[in-house]
Write an enzyme that holds these catalytic residues in place. Structure first.
Site, PDB file in Angstrom:
ATOM      1  N   PRO A  94       0.455  -0.996   0.184  1.00 16.21           N
ATOM      2  CA  PRO A  94      -0.131   0.277   0.177  1.00 16.21           C
ATOM      3  C   PRO A  94       1.021   1.312  -0.214  1.00 16.21           C
ATOM      4  O   PRO A  94       0.175   2.229  -0.332  1.00 16.21           O
ATOM      5  CB  PRO A  94      -0.425  -0.316   1.444  1.00 16.21           C
ATOM      6  N   GLU A 121       1.107  -7.898   8.657  1.00  9.84           N
ATOM      7  CA  GLU A 121       1.160  -6.062   8.964  1.00  9.84           C
ATOM      8  C   GLU A 121       2.256  -5.269   8.196  1.00  9.84           C
ATOM      9  O   GLU A 121       2.455  -4.706   7.710  1.00  9.84           O
ATOM     10  CB  GLU A 121       1.689  -5.930  10.073  1.00  9.84           C
ATOM     11  N   ARG A 159      -0.291  -8.626 -21.328  1.00  7.39           N
ATOM     12  CA  ARG A 159      -0.879  -7.688 -22.548  1.00  7.39           C
ATOM     13  C   ARG A 159      -0.569  -7.163 -23.176  1.00  7.39           C
ATOM     14  O   ARG A 159      -1.028  -6.943 -24.839  1.00  7.39           O
ATOM     15  CB  ARG A 159      -2.414  -7.742 -22.599  1.00  7.39           C
ATOM     16  N   ASP A 174      -8.023   0.195 -26.182  1.00  9.44           N
ATOM     17  CA  ASP A 174      -8.744  -0.252 -25.123  1.00  9.44           C
ATOM     18  C   ASP A 174      -8.671   1.131 -24.245  1.00  9.44           C
ATOM     19  O   ASP A 174      -7.756   2.068 -24.303  1.00  9.44           O
ATOM     20  CB  ASP A 174      -8.096  -0.870 -24.275  1.00  9.44           C
TER      21      ASP A 174
HETATM   22  C1  JBZ Z   1      -1.625  -3.537  -1.879  1.00 13.51           C
HETATM   23  C2  JBZ Z   1       1.172  -6.893   3.584  1.00 13.51           C
HETATM   24  O1  JBZ Z   1       0.418  -6.836   2.343  1.00 13.51           O
HETATM   25  C3  JBZ Z   1      -0.096  -6.613   1.918  1.00 13.51           C
HETATM   26  C4  JBZ Z   1      -1.303  -5.806   2.545  1.00 13.51           C
HETATM   27  C5  JBZ Z   1      -1.889  -5.320   1.466  1.00 13.51           C
HETATM   28  C6  JBZ Z   1      -1.377  -4.578   0.341  1.00 13.51           C
HETATM   29  C7  JBZ Z   1      -0.767  -5.550  -0.372  1.00 13.51           C
HETATM   30  C8  JBZ Z   1      -0.015  -5.660   0.466  1.00 13.51           C
HETATM   31  S1  JBZ Z   1      -0.540  -4.333  -1.469  1.00 13.51           S
HETATM   32  N1  JBZ Z   1      -2.327  -3.570  -0.435  1.00 13.51           N
HETATM   33  C9  JBZ Z   1      -2.143  -2.760  -2.503  1.00 13.51           C
HETATM   34  O2  JBZ Z   1      -1.557  -2.515  -4.074  1.00 13.51           O
HETATM   35  O3  JBZ Z   1      -2.746  -2.083  -2.686  1.00 13.51           O
END
Ligand code: JBZ
Length: 261
Positions: A94, A121, A159, A174
């Protein structure tokens, strides 16, 4: 292109790439997707991949040793000409830069990609600082791990590779390639449950059809994703034309309705 994926759930990758376009691309040796279990790079009896966070707090953290060992082992097995650039090591997290078509195009230029799927986490920051070269997120929602994001990235990237899409599928037409949304599409029947296909599409007037589609593309994008318009090549004139057209349309349809409260 060769893609190596590091995960604690390798079986998650079995199904998505055994169908359709991906299966064909793998069978034709256009791409190879090699999935590795991070747990195979542990040395203790319990194959421990996670541990408690220093400083306290909720959840568990990926230990650095198995991830380093897995990436180093995988990179050593990638056939490379001497002097060739190191493959990018991409962590799905994230905290990463927000994935989009531009990044997909950028990644499609590499011979090799190494993807690490985060879990728990998070991951020990030393992995991010000293092993990972790129961090990517697929969007602002909460997920449990990086596996599905990795599959999204792989789908969007492969792709784009020459030969992966058959001639019947076009990577160019696309949505998002030209930076705007797509125009609405219809097929037979011409009237379905009383709902007709827009008359212009049945007219055979190709210039008029092209104009209608362009107007639809801009109108939709203005209504649904206005931020895409600013980044695109839509001229101020074209934008105003569509806005006037839409305003006129709304005024017309409100004449046929009861006045609103
Ligand atoms: C991602 C802890 O591992 C995670 C948790 C949430 C997450 C990812 C990896 S990658 N969300 C995203 O690409 O939004």
């Amino acid at each position: 292109m060769r893609i190596d994926v590091l995960t604690i759930f390798p079986q998650m990758f079995d199904v998505p790439f055994s169908f359709g376009i991906f299966k064909r691309a793998i069978d034709q040796n256009l791409i190879s997707i090699n999935v590795h279990n991070i747990r195979d790079y542990t040395h203790d009896k319990h194959h421990t991949v996670d541990d408690y966070p220093y400083g306290g707090g909720p959840g568990m953290i990926f230990k650095p040793e198995p991830v380093f060992e897995a990436v180093e082992a995988v990179k050593a097995r990638i056939p490379r000409e001497s002097g060739a650039a190191e493959p990018p090591v991409i962590l799905l997290t994230p905290q990463g830069r927000l994935f989009n078509q531009q990044i997909a195009m950028e990644l499609s230029e590499y011979r090799n990609l190494v993807l690490i799927c985060g879990h728990y986490e998070g991951i020990d920051e030393r992995v991010v600082e000293h092993l990972v070269t790129d961090e990517i997120s697929i969007g602002d929602y909460v997920l449990t791990g990086g596996e599905l994001p990795a599959m999204v990235v792989i789908d969007a990237v492969i792709r784009l590779l020459p030969g992966v899409l058959g001639s019947e599928d076009s990577a160019q037409e696309d949505s998002h390639v030209n930076g705007l949304l797509e125009y609405p599409q219809y097929t037979r029947p011409a009237v379905f449950r009383g709902w007709p296909v827009p008359e212009v599409l049945l007219s055979g007037n190709h210039a008029q059809i092209a104009r209608w589609r362009r107007q639809q593309i801009i109108q939709r994008t203005l209504e649904r994703r206005p931020e895409l318009i600013d980044k695109s090549k839509v001229s101020q004139e074209e934008k105003q034309m569509v806005e006037q057209f839409t305003a006129l349309d709304k005024a017309k349809s409100s004449l046929n309705k009861e006045p609103e409260e």
